[in-house]
Design a protein around this motif. Structure first.
Motif, mmCIF file in Angstrom:
data_model
loop_
_atom_site.group_PDB
_atom_site.id
_atom_site.type_symbol
_atom_site.label_atom_id
_atom_site.label_comp_id
_atom_site.label_asym_id
_atom_site.label_seq_id
_atom_site.Cartn_x
_atom_site.Cartn_y
_atom_site.Cartn_z
ATOM 1 N N ILE A 10 -5.438 59.988 41.190
ATOM 2 C CA ILE A 10 -5.200 58.811 42.029
ATOM 3 C C ILE A 10 -3.751 58.379 41.872
ATOM 4 O O ILE A 10 -3.255 58.244 40.751
ATOM 5 C CB ILE A 10 -6.164 57.667 41.646
ATOM 6 N N GLN A 12 -0.750 55.701 42.385
ATOM 7 C CA GLN A 12 -0.489 54.270 42.565
ATOM 8 C C GLN A 12 0.781 54.038 43.356
ATOM 9 O O GLN A 12 1.858 54.520 42.997
ATOM 10 C CB GLN A 12 -0.369 53.543 41.223
ATOM 11 N N TRP A 48 -3.984 54.178 45.106
ATOM 12 C CA TRP A 48 -4.259 52.795 44.701
ATOM 13 C C TRP A 48 -3.056 51.992 45.160
ATOM 14 O O TRP A 48 -1.915 52.274 44.775
ATOM 15 C CB TRP A 48 -4.478 52.699 43.190
ATOM 16 N N ARG A 197 -9.430 48.281 42.767
ATOM 17 C CA ARG A 197 -8.939 48.211 41.400
ATOM 18 C C ARG A 197 -8.953 46.729 41.042
ATOM 19 O O ARG A 197 -8.346 45.906 41.716
ATOM 20 C CB ARG A 197 -7.542 48.801 41.310
ATOM 21 N N SER A 316 -10.940 56.508 32.863
ATOM 22 C CA SER A 316 -9.722 56.806 33.601
ATOM 23 C C SER A 316 -8.554 56.708 32.639
ATOM 24 O O SER A 316 -8.582 55.916 31.693
ATOM 25 C CB SER A 316 -9.526 55.821 34.759
ATOM 26 N N SER A 318 -4.060 56.848 32.340
ATOM 27 C CA SER A 318 -2.749 56.846 32.982
ATOM 28 C C SER A 318 -1.689 56.712 31.898
ATOM 29 O O SER A 318 -1.949 56.178 30.811
ATOM 30 C CB SER A 318 -2.638 55.708 33.997
ATOM 31 N N ASN A 321 2.478 52.772 34.737
ATOM 32 C CA ASN A 321 2.148 51.930 35.884
ATOM 33 C C ASN A 321 3.244 50.881 36.031
ATOM 34 O O ASN A 321 4.291 50.982 35.386
ATOM 35 C CB ASN A 321 0.732 51.327 35.780
ATOM 36 N N PHE A 354 -4.564 58.747 36.721
ATOM 37 C CA PHE A 354 -3.713 57.946 37.593
ATOM 38 C C PHE A 354 -2.255 58.352 37.413
ATOM 39 O O PHE A 354 -1.760 58.417 36.286
ATOM 40 C CB PHE A 354 -3.856 56.460 37.276
ATOM 41 N N TYR A 356 1.596 57.137 38.598
ATOM 42 C CA TYR A 356 2.355 56.029 39.171
ATOM 43 C C TYR A 356 3.517 56.610 39.977
ATOM 44 O O TYR A 356 4.097 57.633 39.598
ATOM 45 C CB TYR A 356 2.871 55.134 38.047
#
Length: 525
Positions: A10, A12, A48, A197, A316, A318, A321, A354, A356
């Motif tokens: 995913i 962001q 996202w 989210r 999840s 990441s 972010n 995730f 970014y």
């Protein structure tokens, strides 16, 4: 759980900094639409989208004044619809932020709530009387500094705000507030979004008695922020939050949509697991456990994975972010090879991953001088803050264009880091050895392997090597990462059938593997 989420990648988008289509120096929804092809070409499954709702921008969109409106800075509701439609054309799911622990103080709900103690929305926010001496109701401290309570002369009461005073906390205990938030969810689900989210989801409900948080008695020196003096037993992670999540989950299941919870807690991995434990809870959750690490070691990775052994929920993960130091700087000292290795390790973990914006380019954390800071947290805690603005600077698209193709304006809302220009997307497109091309290969390897997408995981160490064994039925995949600068060797339990992904200098001879410093290898055996 929706099948697509298992093993998904995913991406962001932080809209203010992704792409500016109208030349005002601020990214917008039409700019994001222009670059959705870039995300689809990476092989991502979903986007996202950070907040684009009507807001006075005290916290850059995380202070929402209208949950169903699009701020004119970002465009219109028609632009939001167009973004959802274009993403779906490209095979991308759309997840949007929902900031339900608090609103802006400019929201109509708060304006009515603060007007009196007996209006229809009087109890929609967390209000409390002063102590007999006029001091706040308890000792809670705001995340952005100072007391978590602000006096309101109209009601002659204090209201709670876990962040800025301009971000009053909603009373999510109240059934009418829950109904209103579910109506917001329904509004966006009807427009075609595929999930939410949920910002600081474990902050939704506080202790009903508003008890003081206990002090941390083991501090060896004063922390940088007042809230770090306390154990947060009563201002977050209350059991009643899960009752509201159950109501939300029921609505999401009607639409086949998913929920991603952001967890901020003293025991982040435990709360991640609790909040995803069963069909009445979140589909998945992530925390700041990996996001705040300064080294991604075998011990850290083992701690992250072990919490999920035997869990019903789905994690999840990441590494970057909009709130933390970018991972190439934090975990790899801005070294290109180590940056690729960290991304490779992220995509080998069991769970959704995730990325970014800019991770796929290996962008270092940007340098933003004090006079250009915009983030209220960064300003309040300068120079010891986390520097969130450094993660929010403009995305570089074109190496030889003014402002690296982010905007036609002479400047942007945050400065463009000169180091980012050389890493622009078009420059990396022309270099087959670039971070951009490696990211595509790594995502493709993950998508092509049912083992990497959804298999079980076990971790072991062999000297400097971190080895993840992923299994799915009779299939086995070994993910080997040399975390040291020196060559290392390990034995395979049986000969490799195929190589799924390779980084750096690696060699396989019979049942022996050799990996150069900061190299990685993923093989099916």
């Amino acid at each position: 759980m929706s099948d697509w989420l298992r093993g998904a990648v995913i991406y962001q988008i932080y809209p203010r900094s992704f792409r500016d289509s109208d030349g005002d120096g601020i990214g917008d929804l039409r700019g994001a639409i222009e670059k959705l092809d870039h995300i689809a070409a990476l092989g991502c499954d979903a986007i996202w989208l950070s907040p684009f709702f009507t807001s006075p921008m005290k916290d850059y969109g995380y202070d929402v004044a209208d949950y169903c409106g699009v701020d004119p800075l970002f465009g219109t509701l028609a632009d939001a619809d167009a973004l959802i439609a274009r993403a779906h054309e490209l095979g991308l799911k759309v997840i949007i932020d929902q900031v339900w622990s608090h609103s802006s103080d400019q929201h109509a709900w708060f304006s009515e709530s603060r007007a009196s103690r007996d209006n229809p929305r009087a109890d929609w926010y967390v209000w409390a009387d002063a102590k007999p001496d006029g001091s706040p109701p308890n000792n809670w401290q705001a995340m952005f500094g100072g007391c978590a309570w602000t006096w309101d002369a109209r009601r002659r009461q204090y209201y709670l705000h876990n962040f800025l005073p301009e971000q009053p906390d909603l009373n999510v205990r109240h059934p009418a507030v829950q109904d209103a938030l579910l109506d917001v969810a329904r509004f966006w689900l009807e427009r075609g979004v595929d999930g939410f989210r949920l910002d600081v989801v474990n902050f939704f409900v506080q202790d009903a008695a508003l008890r003081d948080n206990p002090a941390i008695t083991t501090l060896k020196r004063a922390p940088a922020r007042p809230h770090q003096f306390q154990r947060h037993l009563y201002d977050r992670t209350q059991p009643e939050t899960l009752q509201f999540i159950a109501r939300l989950r029921k609505l999401l299941d009607e639409y086949g949509a998913i929920s991603v919870g952001e967890i901020e807690d003293e025991e982040p991995l435990k709360v991640q697991r609790d909040y995803t434990d069963g069909p009445e809870r979140l589909h998945t959750a992530y925390s700041f456990f990996l996001l705040r690490q300064r080294a991604l070691t075998a011990a850290v990775t083992q701690e992250a994975l072990s919490q999920w052994q035997g869990a019903r929920g789905w994690p999840s993960w990441s590494l970057s972010n909009h709130d933390v130091i970018r991972f190439p700087t934090r975990l790899a000292d801005n070294d290109p090879q180590r940056t690729k290795l960290m991304l490779m390790l992220l995509l080998a973990l069991r769970g959704a991953a995730f990325l970014y914006q800019g991770d796929e380019l290996g962008l270092p954390h940007a340098d933003v001088p004090f006079e250009r800071l915009r983030d209220p947290e960064a300003i309040a805690f300068w120079p010891s803050g986390i520097g969130r603005d450094g993660a929010r600077t403009p995305m570089p698209w074109l190496k030889d264009a003014p402002m690296a193709g982010f905007t036609k304006a002479a400047d942007a809302w945050l400065p463009l880091d000169p180091r980012h220009v050389a890493l622009a997307a078009d420059a990396q497109e022309a270099d087959s050895d670039s971070m951009l091309h490696f990211t595509r290969r790594a995502i493709a390897a993950r998508k092509q392997s049912a083992v990497l997408r959804g298999g079980d995981v076990a971790l072991r160490e062999d000297g400097p090597l971190l080895i993840l064994e992923r299994t799915h039925g009779d299939e086995r995949v070994l993910c080997m990462f040399n975390l040291s600068p020196d060559r290392a060797r390990t034995a395979l339990p049986k000969p490799a059938k195929s190589t799924l992904l390779q980084l750096g200098e690696t060699a396989i001879e019979a049942a022996q593997v050799s990996l150069g410093g900061h190299s990685g290898l993923i093989v099916a055996i």
